[in-house]
Write a protein that holds these residues in place. Structure first.
Motif, PDB file in Angstrom:
ATOM      1  N   CYS A   1       5.275   3.587  -5.417  1.00 31.14           N
ATOM      2  CA  CYS A   1       5.347   3.812  -6.854  1.00 31.14           C
ATOM      3  C   CYS A   1       4.074   4.437  -7.404  1.00 31.14           C
TER       4      CYS A   1
ATOM      5  N   MET B   1       5.692  -3.791  -7.353  1.00 31.67           N
ATOM      6  CA  MET B   1       6.034  -5.173  -7.063  1.00 31.67           C
ATOM      7  C   MET B   1       4.808  -6.083  -7.063  1.00 31.67           C
ATOM      8  N   SER B   2       3.749  -5.643  -7.678  1.00 28.23           N
ATOM      9  CA  SER B   2       2.550  -6.464  -7.852  1.00 28.23           C
ATOM     10  C   SER B   2       2.048  -7.049  -6.548  1.00 28.23           C
ATOM     11  N   CYS B   3       2.115  -6.245  -5.481  1.00 30.24           N
ATOM     12  CA  CYS B   3       1.811  -6.826  -4.192  1.00 30.24           C
ATOM     13  C   CYS B   3       0.342  -6.737  -3.852  1.00 30.24           C
ATOM     14  N   GLN B   4      -0.377  -5.935  -4.554  1.00 27.88           N
ATOM     15  CA  GLN B   4      -1.825  -5.842  -4.382  1.00 27.88           C
ATOM     16  C   GLN B   4      -2.225  -5.103  -3.113  1.00 27.88           C
ATOM     17  N   ILE B   5      -1.287  -4.520  -2.436  1.00 28.51           N
ATOM     18  CA  ILE B   5      -1.660  -3.838  -1.206  1.00 28.51           C
ATOM     19  C   ILE B   5      -2.515  -2.612  -1.516  1.00 28.51           C
ATOM     20  N   CYS B   6      -2.235  -1.941  -2.611  1.00 27.34           N
ATOM     21  CA  CYS B   6      -3.043  -0.786  -2.975  1.00 27.34           C
ATOM     22  C   CYS B   6      -4.492  -1.208  -3.138  1.00 27.34           C
TER      23      CYS B   6
ATOM     24  N   PRO C   1      -1.587  -2.825 -11.263  1.00 24.67           N
ATOM     25  CA  PRO C   1      -2.902  -2.252 -10.955  1.00 24.67           C
ATOM     26  C   PRO C   1      -3.480  -1.488 -12.139  1.00 24.67           C
TER      27      PRO C   1
ATOM     28  N   ILE D   1       1.417   5.476 -12.041  1.00 23.86           N
ATOM     29  CA  ILE D   1       2.053   4.331 -11.404  1.00 23.86           C
ATOM     30  C   ILE D   1       3.305   3.999 -12.203  1.00 23.86           C
TER      31      ILE D   1
HETATM   32  S1  SF4 Z   1       0.784  -1.298  -3.709  1.00 24.73           S
HETATM   33 FE1  SF4 Z   1       1.865  -2.964  -4.634  1.00 24.73          FE
HETATM   34  S2  SF4 Z   1       0.659  -3.478  -6.406  1.00 24.73           S
HETATM   35 FE2  SF4 Z   1      -0.009  -1.507  -5.745  1.00 24.73          FE
HETATM   36  S3  SF4 Z   1       1.189  -0.102  -6.953  1.00 24.73           S
HETATM   37 FE3  SF4 Z   1       2.262  -0.393  -5.055  1.00 24.73          FE
HETATM   38  S4  SF4 Z   1       3.643  -2.007  -5.484  1.00 24.73           S
HETATM   39 FE4  SF4 Z   1       2.180  -2.050  -7.076  1.00 24.73          FE
END
Ligand code: SF4
Ligand code: SF4
Ligand code: SF4
Lengths: 103, 394, 213, 166, 123, 385, 203, 210
Positions: G76, G108-113, G47, G102
């Motif tokens: 994170c 984990m590069s999940c993009q949920i944020c 992100p 961050i």
């Molecule tokens: S939500 Fe996913 S992409 Fe965003 S910082 Fe957390 S782990 Fe990384």
């Protein structure tokens, strides 16, 4: 000392070493190897006599050596096979113990 | 033969004599020998280096990629880098290992591999020692490899390496007999064990076709059998079980690091070149040109061209085939290779006692093909495999 | 090798420099990885050696299954506590010089699974890591990038002198404690010889008085 | 009595002595191969190429491997610390020494010293083949019989248990 | 000595030894001069997939291999007899050929016997 | 402190009858070229024959379930990617399906189509890679693997342009999918799918009739119907043993009942059947793909009622399962009405399929073990979770 | 059955070998550092925080609402809220993060944020050449490291960024219209209390 | 074939067994059948073998931890307050005994129906954690029961090889239980939250104190 003599001496030495090994080692495998050595000493004799003998063209010594190698191989195969078989039976390759387990 | 052509052909021989000629007469023959030995060692060591890159690049190409191409021009300095790395890498010997034997194994392997080159004629008049039992010498030296492999596997005291060593020995002894028997047909025809005279027998031409032994039915069969056995002897895919990576990790050299490991590689490749070289000598006319109109190309070039072709085939096969299993390998050796080589010897004998002509060809071919089919049928029946059809459920 | 460094090295004498250059050139171009993958990241590691990305171009496709013959350990994936002793032992059993690339979030810090009771929070608690690649999983290109970073690192290592790399020093250790399985955790839970995290870290320093949450 | 001969003889004897005296059986076999190789070299030196190379092929390549196999198959898990020599080692070595003394004396004192040294001869393979196929045909066939018998015998001995338990 | 046909072989042997030993020596010198060897208890332990090796590798081995060795030995000797025959073959009579055939058949008989006993089927 | 190896002595040092040589006890793995990750097999060898084999795992036990119980329902979605890291999209689907069952959410039609397209692409690349690995284990120096990965890369490109990641897609949402297909994606996919039969032909030419491969696989590791069913084996491994059970057909989840496709069945249950069933399944996947790519309608991709944050299903439990490439992948969820699942359990097909490993391997050769293991197709991320 | 299968396989590999010299389809390698695959628009790695305008500190869209911090599965993200307020992208005065960290060694590069952020303040970057030899200083990214301009966002995800911009513009217009209406309705009461912070809207 | 039918059938066939239907309020509608451990193997075998049931395939086996809850209820009690009997509201706290539950999801491959869900529970979470193993009926329960043993601590009697499966052998805890406390390795937590933050802070003070 001529060449022939020295070869014969070496051969005698190898023969005795083989004999000593065959007589003194406990391991049946080494006893067999000792016997192989004795055969080899004989081969050396054949070759040396052929080489320094009166009629090298006849190749008799060489032929004898070849056959001897063949026989030695056969002997090794059977001998070692027996060692293996005995081992299975008595769980040892040591001659002393084989003796003691005879009963 | 044209003298210029002849000169090109003999240029290395002449060079050698020239250099040796500067020395006092007493040492000339020794110098001669030493020069050729140095040449052999350097040429084949170089060939080893090149082959490792070629193999990696060739496999790469087969697999749709480049392979090493950054170290030096087109990646050809890659072996150099690997060599420097191996030289400076720490040499690890397991504590429990049998140190002396552990050390001797790779050395013995390399020595055995090199010794085989003594009897390979790499060009006209270019052989180190024209022994009159040359072929036998080759095989005798080859047995040292078995010993070296066993020493390596046993002394490491690692379970996998021991398994690998046992596999290696079983495989090598099983394919050694077919190897020898496959070459006997050539010896029968040539009437000599000397590699030089075997090649000389094949240098003639009928029309433009060469007198290579591979161009007879028994020679062709012999060549194929010999190559299969040679592949197995040099532990190449699909017979690379002793180092079968996916099963026993790295096989007998699992505990070797640094340059000792490199020596194993060296020995293995040298062994592969040597058996290929022998196959060329026995069946493919050695340094003889394939067609009568190509004889102007120097003989040693022909030899190395053929050698490279063989190496390419080895690489190609390695890039394609999965490996056999131990039992299949052994059964193949004893149930197919051994009978076939014996039949081949018989066929060669029949060929010899028959008058020339088409009949001879036919008889010989039938003598070979029928047992081959029968034997492979038998092999198949033992394992029962066939293509299958599948049904579909809705 | 950049110019400045070269001239600096020249001062130490040409021989050392050329030898060093040769040495560094040799080892950087022949990085044979240990054939060893732990989890998802290993798939990207495999992908990096496949046709599309072809790590072989750098001479690094010779995946050796035995640690004795490998130079580079790519810790690709989650190191669990159950696996950690094995990883450390494999590292120990590699011959010097050896390098470690910690590939992916898990290998660096435990990554997404760091809250797990069986997940080691970073392999650098037990063995020294040369290059870290963040990502989950890092793209194959990122691995190649890290490989080149490692090559650069190797290129800068002097052969002699005080700042020569670890493996050239007689007193620097070449193997590290293999952790044992305890009743609740690995023992020891980290190796202080290797692991020296900053004690005070930024966010904690901030929170002490901020009193949020 | 050339230097070559001396070196080869020394290697051979060293190999054989080591083979008979080492503790580890595998070492013994490895030393033995050295002895065999030395002997082969002696044959070569004597001009018997074929025999020399056969020696390597059969002894180093086959007999030694066979011996190694048997050793591997009868290996004890733990190395014994007891003596490697049998209880009557003294008698044995005495006998061997005696034999050597007798042989040596015989060789030394016999007239062989005056044997004619023929010009350089070589046992080429072709005449061997001719001899084999003519003068020695009968021994050859007997050899074949013997080998077959040995094969069958050795296999029977070696597998008896396997079938017994099956 | 130098006129023996085996002299070049000897030189090659020496060269082979040199070729194998020289780099090892070089590696040793490098290690001594620059990069010290650092053996250790875990480092120099036997490798077994990352675990501590349990049990010895030097165990009493499966005898399956032995039968192959026996048959190999016999056929090796057979090949040794075949070689001089093959060399002399071109000058031989039909009778000699038959004699060799008999010799071969004897051995083949052994082989066939072995097949029938399933000795040559890898278990 | 306990020693770092777990000494699992599984057998006495030599056999009872004292006959033929000692057993060799070897552990294959956890670092072994062909255990597909950190799997370990403690094997006892008699020569090269397997006398006993104990699978040992847990080397990749990443506590997925425990973490998920502390995570929101959505927060677990990216973790499911990492279960069977070859097939993140089918994992997503299985989890989404379970949650949809738990909360009673409907999925719009377009999303169902997208799910099927991605799932079948996943199946295709999983099987291709598996066959590559299998032949790699047989020692084919990687060529089939490289070809498989060549196609896989293209499929991953499709995934990446759709979901933003090559492997860890995190794409499906409860009640649909995260984003709609980007412009041109469908055409691209159609074009690509049209090239796949050619790849399959090539693959088949390379391997299917190869005598060595047949000899290595036929009759190896025969799994009987009864054992397969009783041991809960699912997926291609089960069907290779001749049991017609495919969750796609049985449950008709998603909209699989709209597609015409067949289930290839094996008869012998050996490694070759497992290999061929997968090869044929790949062709059937292409069938489905062609139909789905043709018929996909326009419309919303996610149920408008679903909430991303603050998702709290009512108390209760649900078990949802799909036919993942490796077999039946199920998620069992227990909700206590909060935003975290009370119990979150994955039913991993790989683990179940491993149950029979020992039975398949006993009496075989070492070399067979790696092939059998390869044909079972395990991924440690899923076995250990 | 007598080796045709093997020959077929050999032919196949030969075809690939020879093909690799003529066709790009059979030589799929992209020689990475020099050649690169075309960047796929949707690709996400880690992100970053979007800022508008020139000044990265002023322009940050993030209002420090802690939603992403809470929703991030591996936890994170670490945020600290400011005590004062500044106007946000829409013009409303909002809090802003004084600390925004961050830990990309965990992410984990999940993009949920990104999905949960109601302010379009956090987006996914595409940079992946991030290898470093120091985990502690190299992989904990602070606000400064994370802040990237909207132009950057447009460069890496043009389609998505356009949609976001349009949305923001609409929102801004709405707010402006409201403000105008409010101003017209109550011209006397000059800048009234700032409009209430919109509750985090569900997306 | 409803759950009720199955229940009555099983009750008829396995004498003495106690079954109970556990309703599932969620939209999934997957209700389950609680069986008593004493007859579990017989019930399971019947379910597998009965002609029209044929639940030959046990798909999912899992454990659930239900720790004892502290229930506080307000009770009105009469009490003497200051000598006067008054009705006082009092909070009475009681501790329920927790239990571990094991759930089996059954399907039929032959008849292609399912799922039927069986559940069993232990008596408590400390000592009486024994349940019969159904591995003898479905081999697929083998690894999954081992896993439950490992992670939850349910002891399956009659399991052929009940060892830890995911954690190492010397491990003492059952980490999937709700009250498991994981070991402490919070030396470096740059983005710590909530309880992690607390523990990281603790760790830092401890480390700092050294
Ligand atoms: S939500 Fe996913 S992409 Fe965003 S910082 Fe957390 S782990 Fe990384
Ligand atoms: S970093 Fe991500 S991709 Fe890599 S192993 Fe960990 S979870 Fe898997
Ligand atoms: S959700 Fe968006 S606005 Fe809220 S803190 Fe995260 S980045 Fe900032």
């Amino acid at each position: 000392m001529s060449s022939l003599t020295s070869y014969l001496l070496v051969s005698a030495l190898i023969f005795s070493i083989g004999l000593a090994g065959a007589l003194t080692r406990r391991s049946a495998i080494l006893v067999l190897i000792g016997i192989e050595l004795m055969l080899n000493a004989a081969n050396l004799n054949f070759i040396a006599f052929w080489r320094y003998g009166p009629n090298p063209q006849a190749l008799t010594g060489v032929m004898f050596a070849i056959f001897s190698i063949g026989i030695a191989a056969a002997e090794a195969a059977v001998g070692l096979g027996i060692v293996l078989a005995v081992y299975r039976h008595s769980k040892t390759t040591e001659l002393d113990q084989m003796n003691s387990m005879k009963g | 033969m044209h003298s210029a052509i002849q000169q090109a052909d003999q240029i290395f021989v002449a060079l050698q004599h020239r250099v040796a000629g500067y020395l006092p007469v007493k040492f000339q023959s020794i110098a001669d020998v030493i020069l050729s030995v140095i040449a052999i060692v350097l040429v084949f060591a170089f060939l080893f280096a090149v082959t490792t890159v070629l193999e990696r690049k060739g496999l790469g190409r087969i697999q749709n990629r480049y392979g090493p191409n950054r170290v030096g021009p087109a990646g050809f300095f890659q072996p150099l880098a690997d060599g420097v790395k191996s030289l400076t890498k720490e040499d690890l010997v397991p504590r429990a290992a049998d140190q002396a034997v552990h050390f001797m194994a790779p050395v013995l392997l390399v020595i055995a591999a090199f010794l085989a080159y003594a009897v390979l004629p790499v060009g006209r008049n270019m052989v180190l020692a024209d022994l009159n039992a040359g072929v036998l010498f080759f095989f005798a030296v080859g047995t040292l490899v078995e010993l070296a492999v066993f020493m390596a596997g046993w002394s490491s005291r690692n379970k996998y390496s021991l398994l690998g060593a046992m596999r290696a020995i079983a495989q090598m002894i099983s394919y050694e007999v077919p190897l020898v028997l496959a070459s006997i047909v050539v010896i029968m025809a040539a009437g000599s064990l000397s590699t030089v005279s075997i090649v000389n027998m094949q240098t003639g031409y009928s029309g433009i076709w060469p007198h290579w032994f591979v161009l007879t039915p028994w020679g062709f069969a012999g060549f194929n059998l010999f190559m299969i056995a040679a592949t197995a002897e040099s532990n190449r895919s699909p017979f690379d079980l002793p180092e079968g990576e996916s099963e026993i990790i790295a096989g007998y050299y699992i505990e070797y690091s640094g340059f000792k490991f490199a020596l194993f590689f060296l020995g293995e490749y040298l062994g592969m070149f040597a058996t290929s070289g022998l196959a060329i000598t026995l069946f493919l006319g050695g340094w003889a040109a394939p067609f009568s109109f190509l004889t102007w190309i120097p003989s040693y070039l022909w030899f190395f061209a053929k050698l490279l072709l063989m190496i390419a085939i080895f690489i190609w096969i390695r890039g394609t085939l999965p490996r056999l299993r131990m039992d299949q390998l052994m059964n193949f050796a004893w149930q197919f290779m051994l009978p076939m080589t014996l039949i081949n010897v018989f066929a060669a004998g029949v060929w010899h006692f028959m008058p020339g002509g088409v009949i001879r060809w036919l008889v010989c071919a039938v003598l070979l093909i029928v047992p081959a089919v029968l034997l492979s049928r038998g092999l198949k029946q033992g394992k029962k495999f066939e293509a299958r059809t599948y049904r579909f459920a809705e | 090798m950049d110019e400045q460094l070269k001239t600096e090295l020249r001062k130490q004498g040409i021989v050392a420099t050329t030898l060093q250059e040769l040495y560094n050139w040799g080892r950087k171009n022949s990085l044979w990885p240990l054939n060893f993958g732990l989890a998802c990241c290993a798939i990207e590691m495999i992908a990096a050696s496949m046709a599309r990305y072809d790590m072989a171009r750098f001479g690094a496709e010779v995946f050796r299954p035995s640690p004795r013959q490998a130079d580079l350990m790519i810790v690709a994936g989650t190191v669990t506590k159950k696996m950690a002793p094995q990883v450390v032992r494999l590292y120990n059993q590699m011959a010097e010089p050896k390098y470690v690339i910690s590939m992916g979030a898990c290998a660096i810090s435990g990554g997404p699974f760091k809250q797990g009771y069986n997940v080691l929070k970073g392999i650098d608690r037990y063995i020294p890591v040369d290059v870290y690649i963040p990502g989950c999983p890092p793209r194959p290109e990122a691995l190649i990038d890290a490989l080149m970073a490692l090559q650069k690192l190797i290129d800068h290592q002097p052969l002699t002198g005080a700042d020569r790399p670890r493996h050239l020093r007689a007193d620097a250790p070449s193997e590290f404690i293999v952790p044992g399985f305890g009743a609740h955790d690995l023992e020891p839970s980290q190796n202080p010889e290797v692991w020296n995290a900053p004690l005070v870290n930024i966010s904690l320093a901030g929170t002490d008085d901020a009193g949020k949450h | 009595m050339t230097a070559t001969f001396l070196i080869l003889a020394a290697i051979t004897i060293a190999g054989t002595v080591a083979a008979m005296a080492m503790r580890n059986l595998v070492h013994c076999v490895l030393a033995l191969t050295l002895g065999f190789a030395g002997l082969a070299a002696l044959y070569l030196q004597l001009g018997a190429q074929f025999v020399g190379l056969t020696q390597v092929l059969v002894y180093v390549g086959a007999v030694a491997i066979l011996a190694v196999f048997v050793i591997m198959m009868t290996q004890k898990p733990a190395q014994t610390t007891e003596s490697i020599f049998s209880s009557f080692w003294l008698t044995g070595s005495l006998i061997a020494a005696l034999v050597f003394a007798v042989l040596g004396w015989a060789i030394y004192s016999s007239r062989l010293t005056s044997a004619i040294v023929s010009p350089h001869v070589e046992a080429a393979v072709r005449p061997i083949g001719d001899a084999l196929m003519h003068r020695f045909v009968l021994p050859l066939e007997i050899m074949g019989l013997l080998l077959t018998a040995a094969l069958i015998g050795a296999v029977v001995v070696a597998i008896q248990e396997k079938r017994g338990s099956a | 000595m130098t006129n023996s046909p085996y002299f070049p072989v000897l030189v090659l042997l020496a060269a082979g030894v040199g070729f194998a030993i020289a780099p090892l020596a070089l590696a040793w010198i490098w290690a001594w001069k620059f990069s010290p060897r650092k053996p250790g208890p875990s480092k120099n332990a036997i490798y077994e997939c990352g675990l501590e090796s349990a049990g010895d590798a030097w165990i009493q081995f499966h005898p399956g291999y032995y039968l192959y060795a026996i048959i190999f030995l016999v056929f090796d000797v057979e090949a040794v007899f075949l070689l001089p025959f093959a060399v002399a073959f071109t000058g031989l009579t039909f009778a000699a050929g038959m004699a060799m055939l008999v010799f071969l058949l004897l051995l083949v008989e052994g082989l066939v016997w072995a097949y029938q006993k399933q000795v040559l089927v890898w278990s | 402190m306990i020693a770092a190896t777990e000494p699992i002595r599984i057998l006495p040092k030599s056999r009872a009858d004292g006959g033929e040589g000692q057993f060799l006890e070897v552990s294959m793995g956890p670092q072994h070229p062909s255990t597909h990750g950190v799997f370990r097999m403690d094997v006892v060898l008699d020569g090269e024959r397997i006398v006993k084999l104990k699978p040992v795992f847990g080397y990749l036990h990443r506590n997925h379930e425990k973490i998920a119980e502390h995570e929101t329902y959505l927060g677990s979605m990216p973790y499911t990617d990492r279960l069977d890291y070859f097939c993140s999209l089918t994992n997503n689907w299985a989890y989404a399906l379970a949650v949809e069952k738990l909360a009673g959410i409907q999925v719009p039609e377009r999303a169902e189509y997208i799910r099927i397209i991605t799932a079948e692409l996943t199946r295709f690349q999983n099987h291709a890679a598996l066959i590559g690995f299998l032949t790699q284990d047989m020692g084919a120096s990687g060529t089939p693997l490289m070809y498989a990965f060549r196609e896989r890369e293209t499929i991953l490109d499709l995934f990446e342009s759709l979901t933003g990641a090559r492997m860890m897609c995190n794409y499906m949402r409860f009640g649909g999918c995260r984003v709609d297909l980007p412009a041109g994606w469908l055409d691209h996919a159609k074009k690509f799918v049209a090239t796949l039969p050619r790849f399959l032909d090539e693959f088949e030419r390379l391997l299917a009739s190869n005598e060595i491969l047949m000899a290595r696989t036929q009759g190896v590791g025969v799994l009987s119907k009864e054992l397969a069913v009783n041991a809960g084996v699912t997926g291609p491994v089960l069907r290779a043993s001749g049991v017609n059970y495919d969750v796609r057909k049985v449950d008709k989840y998603g909209i699989y009942d709209r597609f015409a496709f067949k289930i290839p069945m094996g008869e012998h249950g050996d490694t070759y059947d497992r290999y061929m069933v997968r090869l044929l399944e790949m062709r059937e996947s292409l069938n489905i793909l062609n139909q789905a790519l043709k018929d996909i309608p326009e419309g919303p991709i996610v149920d408008p009622k679903t909430r991303i944050r603050g998702f709290k299903p009512k108390p209760g439990e649900a078990y949802g399962r799909i036919e993942a490439p490796k077999g039946e992948l199920g998620f069992y969820l227990v909700s206590d009405g909060t935003s975290n699942p009370y119990r979150y359990r994955v039913r991993p097909p790989s683990l179940m399929n491993l149950t029979v490993l020992e039975q398949l391997c006993i009496g075989r050769n070492v070399a067979d073990v790696v092939v059998i293991l390869g044909s079972i197709d395990i991924v440690m991320g899923e076995v250990d979770r | 059955m007598f080796g045709e299968g093997i020959l077929k396989g050999l032919a196949e590999t030969a075809r690939n070998f020879l093909g690799s010299y003529v066709s790009k389809k059979r030589l799929t390698t992209v020689q990475y550092p020099e050649e690169r695959l075309p960047q796929i628009e949707a690709y996400r790695n880690f992100p970053f925080l979007v800022y508008d305008g020139e000044d990265w500190q002023q322009g940050l869209r993030c209002v420090s609402c802690f939603i992403c911090e809470k929703e991030c599965p591996p936890k994170c993200i670490f945020i600290e809220k400011s005590t004062d307020k500044k106007p946000d992208a829409v013009g409303k005065p909002q809090f802003y993060p004084t600390v925004f960290n961050i830990d990309v060694s965990v992410c984990m590069s999940c993009q949920i944020c990104v999905e949960v952020c109601p302010f379009d303040a956090i987006k996914m970057d595409t940079d992946f050449e991030l290898s470093t030899d120091n985990r502690f200083s190299g992989l904990l990214w602070d606000k400064k490291h994370l802040a990237k301009s909207n132009e950057h966002y447009h460069k890496i995800h043009p389609t998505e960024a356009a949609v976001v911009d349009a949305q923001l513009a609409a929102e801004r217009a709405k707010v402006a219209a409201k403000a105008k209406a409010a101003a017209e309705a109550k011209p006397a009461a000059a800048p009234a209390t700032p409009p209430p912070v919109p509750a985090a809207t569900e997306k | 074939m409803t759950l009720e039918n199955i229940k009555s059938e099983v009750e008829a066939k396995v004498p003495g067994c106690a079954l109970e239907i556990v309703a599932n309020p969620s939209p999934s509608g997957q209700h389950s059948l609680r069986i008593d451990p004493a007859h579990a193997v017989a019930i399971a075998a019947f379910m597998r073998d009965a002609e029209h049931l044929r639940f030959d395939y046990c798909s999912n086996v899992t454990g659930i931890d239900w720790p004892g809850k502290e229930i506080s209820e307000k009770v009105k009690v009469k009490k003497l307050v200051d000598g006067v009997e008054q009705e006082v509201e009092e909070v009475r706290k009681s501790q329920t005994v927790g239990h571990l539950e094991v759930v089996y999801h059954l399907y039929s491959m032959e008849k292609k129906h399912g799922p039927v869900i069986l559940r069993m529970r232990t008596e408590d979470r400390a000592e009486k954690v024994h349940l019969p193993s159904l591995t003898s009926v479905w081999q697929s329960a083998d690894f999954q029961e081992r896993e439950i043993f490992d992670l939850y601590g349910v002891v399956f009697d009659g399991h052929p090889d009940l060892r830890r499966i995911l954690m190492w052998d010397g491990f003492k805890d059952h980490p999937m239980r709700k009250d498991y406390v994981e070991p402490d390795d919070y030396e470096y937590e740059p983005t710590a939250h909530d309880e992690v933050l607390e523990r990281a802070r603790q760790h830092r003070t401890v480390m700092g104190a050294q």
